[in-house]
Design a protein around this motif. Structure first.
Motif, PDB file in Angstrom:
ATOM      1  N   ILE A  18       2.417  -1.958   8.525  1.00  0.00           N
ATOM      2  CA  ILE A  18       2.966  -1.345   9.732  1.00  0.00           C
ATOM      3  C   ILE A  18       1.818  -0.726  10.514  1.00  0.00           C
ATOM      4  O   ILE A  18       1.036   0.055   9.972  1.00  0.00           O
ATOM      5  CB  ILE A  18       4.016  -0.269   9.394  1.00  0.00           C
ATOM      6  N   VAL A  19       1.736  -1.073  11.789  1.00  0.00           N
ATOM      7  CA  VAL A  19       0.730  -0.503  12.676  1.00  0.00           C
ATOM      8  C   VAL A  19       1.449   0.239  13.797  1.00  0.00           C
ATOM      9  O   VAL A  19       2.218  -0.364  14.553  1.00  0.00           O
ATOM     10  CB  VAL A  19      -0.196  -1.582  13.268  1.00  0.00           C
TER      11      VAL A  19
ATOM     12  N   LEU B  98      12.145   5.663  14.094  1.00  0.00           N
ATOM     13  CA  LEU B  98      11.343   4.541  13.636  1.00  0.00           C
ATOM     14  C   LEU B  98      12.211   3.546  12.878  1.00  0.00           C
ATOM     15  O   LEU B  98      13.173   3.933  12.207  1.00  0.00           O
ATOM     16  CB  LEU B  98      10.212   5.050  12.734  1.00  0.00           C
ATOM     17  N   PRO B  99      11.878   2.252  12.967  1.00  0.00           N
ATOM     18  CA  PRO B  99      12.681   1.250  12.260  1.00  0.00           C
ATOM     19  C   PRO B  99      12.544   1.389  10.747  1.00  0.00           C
ATOM     20  O   PRO B  99      11.513   1.832  10.232  1.00  0.00           O
ATOM     21  CB  PRO B  99      12.090  -0.074  12.745  1.00  0.00           C
ATOM     22  N   ASP B 100      13.588   1.003  10.044  1.00  0.00           N
ATOM     23  CA  ASP B 100      13.583   1.052   8.582  1.00  0.00           C
ATOM     24  C   ASP B 100      12.804  -0.127   8.010  1.00  0.00           C
ATOM     25  O   ASP B 100      12.827  -1.236   8.549  1.00  0.00           O
ATOM     26  CB  ASP B 100      15.013   1.027   8.041  1.00  0.00           C
ATOM     27  N   CYS B 101      12.110   0.111   6.896  1.00  0.00           N
ATOM     28  CA  CYS B 101      11.460  -0.945   6.129  1.00  0.00           C
ATOM     29  C   CYS B 101      11.653  -0.625   4.656  1.00  0.00           C
ATOM     30  O   CYS B 101      11.508   0.532   4.255  1.00  0.00           O
ATOM     31  CB  CYS B 101       9.971  -1.041   6.449  1.00  0.00           C
ATOM     32  N   ASP B 102      11.962  -1.636   3.861  1.00  0.00           N
ATOM     33  CA  ASP B 102      12.240  -1.371   2.457  1.00  0.00           C
ATOM     34  C   ASP B 102      10.995  -1.395   1.591  1.00  0.00           C
ATOM     35  O   ASP B 102      10.977  -0.849   0.492  1.00  0.00           O
ATOM     36  CB  ASP B 102      13.260  -2.376   1.916  1.00  0.00           C
ATOM     37  N   LYS B 103       9.921  -2.014   2.061  1.00  0.00           N
ATOM     38  CA  LYS B 103       8.693  -2.101   1.280  1.00  0.00           C
ATOM     39  C   LYS B 103       7.514  -2.232   2.234  1.00  0.00           C
ATOM     40  O   LYS B 103       7.533  -3.062   3.142  1.00  0.00           O
ATOM     41  CB  LYS B 103       8.737  -3.307   0.349  1.00  0.00           C
ATOM     42  N   VAL B 104       6.503  -1.386   2.056  1.00  0.00           N
ATOM     43  CA  VAL B 104       5.329  -1.384   2.933  1.00  0.00           C
ATOM     44  C   VAL B 104       4.075  -1.253   2.066  1.00  0.00           C
ATOM     45  O   VAL B 104       4.028  -0.412   1.169  1.00  0.00           O
ATOM     46  CB  VAL B 104       5.384  -0.219   3.955  1.00  0.00           C
ATOM     47  N   ASP B 105       3.081  -2.090   2.347  1.00  0.00           N
ATOM     48  CA  ASP B 105       1.827  -2.034   1.594  1.00  0.00           C
ATOM     49  C   ASP B 105       0.739  -1.243   2.328  1.00  0.00           C
ATOM     50  O   ASP B 105      -0.186  -0.734   1.700  1.00  0.00           O
ATOM     51  CB  ASP B 105       1.327  -3.453   1.317  1.00  0.00           C
ATOM     52  N   GLY B 106       0.857  -1.175   3.647  1.00  0.00           N
ATOM     53  CA  GLY B 106      -0.127  -0.433   4.422  1.00  0.00           C
ATOM     54  C   GLY B 106       0.474   0.147   5.683  1.00  0.00           C
ATOM     55  O   GLY B 106       1.361  -0.455   6.295  1.00  0.00           O
TER      56      GLY B 106
ATOM     57  N   PRO C 222       8.721   6.550   1.266  1.00  0.00           N
ATOM     58  CA  PRO C 222       9.541   5.825   0.284  1.00  0.00           C
ATOM     59  C   PRO C 222       9.230   4.333   0.244  1.00  0.00           C
ATOM     60  O   PRO C 222       9.171   3.728  -0.842  1.00  0.00           O
ATOM     61  CB  PRO C 222      10.977   6.086   0.762  1.00  0.00           C
ATOM     62  N   ALA C 223       9.011   3.714   1.422  1.00  0.00           N
ATOM     63  CA  ALA C 223       8.700   2.287   1.476  1.00  0.00           C
ATOM     64  C   ALA C 223       7.305   2.009   0.927  1.00  0.00           C
ATOM     65  O   ALA C 223       7.071   0.988   0.257  1.00  0.00           O
ATOM     66  CB  ALA C 223       8.812   1.784   2.913  1.00  0.00           C
ATOM     67  N   LEU C 224       6.353   2.913   1.186  1.00  0.00           N
ATOM     68  CA  LEU C 224       5.000   2.743   0.657  1.00  0.00           C
ATOM     69  C   LEU C 224       5.001   2.810  -0.869  1.00  0.00           C
ATOM     70  O   LEU C 224       4.262   2.073  -1.536  1.00  0.00           O
ATOM     71  CB  LEU C 224       4.073   3.813   1.233  1.00  0.00           C
ATOM     72  N   LYS C 225       5.847   3.653  -1.427  1.00  0.00           N
ATOM     73  CA  LYS C 225       5.915   3.773  -2.881  1.00  0.00           C
ATOM     74  C   LYS C 225       6.436   2.494  -3.533  1.00  0.00           C
ATOM     75  O   LYS C 225       6.220   2.276  -4.729  1.00  0.00           O
ATOM     76  CB  LYS C 225       6.789   4.966  -3.266  1.00  0.00           C
ATOM     77  N   GLN C 226       7.095   1.646  -2.741  1.00  0.00           N
ATOM     78  CA  GLN C 226       7.561   0.356  -3.240  1.00  0.00           C
ATOM     79  C   GLN C 226       6.524  -0.745  -3.048  1.00  0.00           C
ATOM     80  O   GLN C 226       6.710  -1.870  -3.520  1.00  0.00           O
ATOM     81  CB  GLN C 226       8.861  -0.047  -2.519  1.00  0.00           C
ATOM     82  N   GLY C 227       5.421  -0.440  -2.332  1.00  0.00           N
ATOM     83  CA  GLY C 227       4.410  -1.437  -2.045  1.00  0.00           C
ATOM     84  C   GLY C 227       3.412  -1.606  -3.182  1.00  0.00           C
ATOM     85  O   GLY C 227       3.418  -0.853  -4.163  1.00  0.00           O
TER      86      GLY C 227
END
Length: 228
Positions: A5-6, A55-63, A104-109
């Motif tokens: 996400i940028v 902000l839009p929801d995302c379930d998994k984010v790596d960066g 929360p999404a970053l913790k899933q990345g």
């Protein structure tokens, strides 16, 4: 799926980061008030004002990269309290909002990382930089504090660039004389191009920087580090 996400990726350094990292991510989400300059099947844009909109929801984010910034250069006696508030909101509160949303999404990345932006003006005292240096100093404090708090799950670092050839800095580079003077001010006789900053961003987001967190990386072309 590897997702980045940028925030503020439509112009300048943010756009350079997206362009550089598109081959490395299955999905890049650009969140900004304007549409991005480039298009790609792996790039999705959300029209959003970071300070006003959800902000839009995302379930998994790596960066996560937070790019919005300001260059509000005025003599101190011409700066109003509202100028400081505006710069603080753009540089700090927006970053806080984005990080809190996506923790929360970053913790899933996989090996998740956050990247923020400061400025050389936090280390090098320069006239007319009181407002931006104040807010960016807060960004550096946020980087170090969260680096400790989120370890070992999420890494967070910041880049502190000198003048970079973007639309945001166009007033500082608006003619040949100013470009020449800017080059001469830096010991390496150059200022930054956004692609250089994007390369550093890519490194800090990658597993190659897995041992780095809570750090401020000065890309200063020597202006802070050297006195010649």
């Amino acid at each position: 799926m590897k997702r980045l996400i940028v925030i503020g990726g439509s112009k300048g350094i943010g756009n350079a980061i997206i362009s550089s990292l598109l081959p490395s991510y299955d999905n890049i989400v650009n969140i900004s008030r304007t549409s991005p300059q480039n298009t790609h099947p792996n790039l999705k844009h959300y029209d959003c004002d970071i300070l006003k909109d959800d902000l839009p929801d995302c379930d998994k984010v790596d960066g996560l990269v937070y790019c919005p910034g300001s260059i509000n250069l005025k003599p101190f006696n011409r700066l109003h309290v509202d100028d400081f508030k505006t710069d603080f909101n753009i540089n700090v509160i927006g970053a806080v909002k984005a990080i809190q949303k996506y923790i929360p999404a970053l913790k899933q990345g996989k090996n998740p990382s956050v990247l923020l932006f400061s400025t050389v003006a936090t280390k090098l005292g320069m006239p007319f930089h009181a407002s931006v240096a104040t807010s960016k100093s807060a960004v550096e404090g946020l980087t170090k504090s969260l680096g400790a708090e989120l370890a070992p799950t999420i890494r967070i670092n910041a880049i502190a660039p000198t003048v970079t050839n973007t639309e945001l800095a166009s007033k500082l580079l608006r003619n040949e004389r100013m470009v020449t003077n800017m080059n001469e001010r830096h010991p390496l006789k150059k200022y930054l191009q956004p692609e250089e900053v994007a390369d550093m961003a890519g490194f800090l987001l990658s597993d190659k920087a897995a041992s780095m967190s809570g750090q401020i990386f000065e890309m200063d072309c020597g202006i802070v580090s050297f006195k010649l």
